[in-house]
Enzyme design. Structure first.
Site, PDB file in Angstrom:
ATOM      1  N   HIS A  26       0.003  33.704  83.303  1.00  0.00           N
ATOM      2  CA  HIS A  26       0.230  35.069  83.803  1.00  0.00           C
ATOM      3  C   HIS A  26      -1.063  35.650  84.380  1.00  0.00           C
ATOM      4  CE1 HIS A  26       3.472  35.350  80.460  1.00  0.00           C
ATOM      5  NE2 HIS A  26       4.114  35.359  81.599  1.00  0.00           N
ATOM      6  N   CYS A  53      -0.224  40.197  74.983  1.00  0.00           N
ATOM      7  CA  CYS A  53       1.196  39.802  74.947  1.00  0.00           C
ATOM      8  C   CYS A  53       1.854  40.124  73.613  1.00  0.00           C
ATOM      9  CB  CYS A  53       1.367  38.338  75.309  1.00  0.00           C
ATOM     10  SG  CYS A  53       0.351  37.229  74.400  1.00  0.00           S
TER      11      CYS A  53
HETATM   12  C1  CIR Z   1       5.391  31.661  76.920  1.00  0.00           C
HETATM   13  O1  CIR Z   1       5.065  30.603  77.447  1.00  0.00           O
HETATM   14  O2  CIR Z   1       6.177  32.433  77.437  1.00  0.00           O
HETATM   15  C2  CIR Z   1       4.772  32.018  75.586  1.00  0.00           C
HETATM   16  N1  CIR Z   1       4.558  30.842  74.821  1.00  0.00           N
HETATM   17  C3  CIR Z   1       3.478  32.750  75.769  1.00  0.00           C
HETATM   18  C4  CIR Z   1       3.674  34.094  76.397  1.00  0.00           C
HETATM   19  C5  CIR Z   1       2.401  34.840  76.512  1.00  0.00           C
HETATM   20  N2  CIR Z   1       2.648  36.097  77.102  1.00  0.00           N
HETATM   21  C6  CIR Z   1       1.718  36.854  77.646  1.00  0.00           C
HETATM   22  O3  CIR Z   1       0.571  36.477  77.701  1.00  0.00           O
HETATM   23  N3  CIR Z   1       2.107  37.999  78.171  1.00  0.00           N
END
Ligand code: CIR
Length: 251
Positions: A158, A245
């Site tokens: 992201h 996140c």
């Molecule tokens: C994913 O791959 O969607 C999750 N394992 C990690 C999401 C991390 N989200 C973020 O940094 N906003």
């Protein structure tokens, strides 16, 4: 200001990740998450804990499910099909005072790609977020005086993996991740590649949650007058997660 968080699931060791290497340790991730929630409780009026979803490995990464901009909440469809079921519980616990805007069906959006600083909304175009979402955000927010700036994301999940804001007027940006010129009038604080992970911070007033073990970012924030609060995120990082996140902040 309040925060929404969601506990680490029993299935967290099956979370999506682009990183080779060992799967995250669930007990360790829970300890890191508990420390993060305790820090937020010290700094905020309220921390709302969304019920856990043990069959949804990535459920603790609530940021991706909803984007709060002022008194609006924008709801897109995650670019990760396996994560879409996480959204309903997040919606249920968002404050009723926020007006809700559902993006058109073709718009794919993960909140990790949206960085709001002052009157700018930087939107990563990534494996999870598409140009249709950028256009929809522009149509929704331009009348409010918010300029939407698309940024191509390469070599990261992201936009906010390597680019966040510690406070108004400033952006922390890992060197080489994006063109600093895109950030216009904001003061760009460059972060060396060796500390790129720590360009993901959560700013709350003068306080800044920052990943533990990154001295350059810690000292730079100190020098700029912030109060960095180191947080352990080694297990969270194994699932491609970082500090932003793990929460949704609502002013
Ligand atoms: C994913 O791959 O969607 C999750 N394992 C990690 C999401 C991390 N989200 C973020 O940094 N906003």
């Amino acid at each position: 200001m309040i925060a929404l968080v969601r506990p680490v699931s029993d299935s967290f060791d099956r979370a999506l990740t682009r990183k080779p290497g060992p799967r995250p340790d669930i007990a360790g991730a829970r300890a890191e998450h508990a420390r993060y929630v305790a820090t937020l409780r010290d700094l905020l009026d309220e921390v709302v804990v969304i019920p856990p979803a043990h069959d949804q490995p990535d459920a603790c990464f609530v940021e991706d499910m909803a984007v709060v901009v002022g008194d609006r909440v924008v709801l897109g469809r995650s670019g990760a099909i396996s994560r879409r079921a996480e959204q309903n519980a997040v919606i249920d616990d968002l404050p009723a005072s926020l007006s809700r805007h559902v993006l058109p069906e073709g718009a794919l959006l993960d909140g990790g790609d949206v960085l709001h600083v002052d009157d700018r909304l930087f939107v990563g175009v990534s494996a999870r977020t598409n140009p249709a979402a950028v256009h929809a955000l522009h149509d929704l927010l331009a009348p409010d005086g918010i300029t939407v700036v698309p940024i191509q994301v390469r070599d990261a999940l992201h936009l906010k993996c390597h680019c966040t804001s510690p406070g108004p007027g400033r952006v922390l940006l890992a060197e080489g991740f994006a063109d600093p010129e895109l950030f216009g009038p904001l003061d760009v604080i460059p972060v060396p590649p060796s500390e790129a992970y720590a360009a993901n911070v959560v700013g709350i007033g003068q306080h800044v949650l920052v990943a533990e073990g990154y001295p350059y970012v810690n000292e730079t924030l100190n020098r700029l007058g912030f109060d960095p609060i180191p947080q352990p995120v080694v297990e969270i990082a194994k699932a491609d997660g970082s500090l932003t996140c793990l929460s949704i902040l609502v002013a």
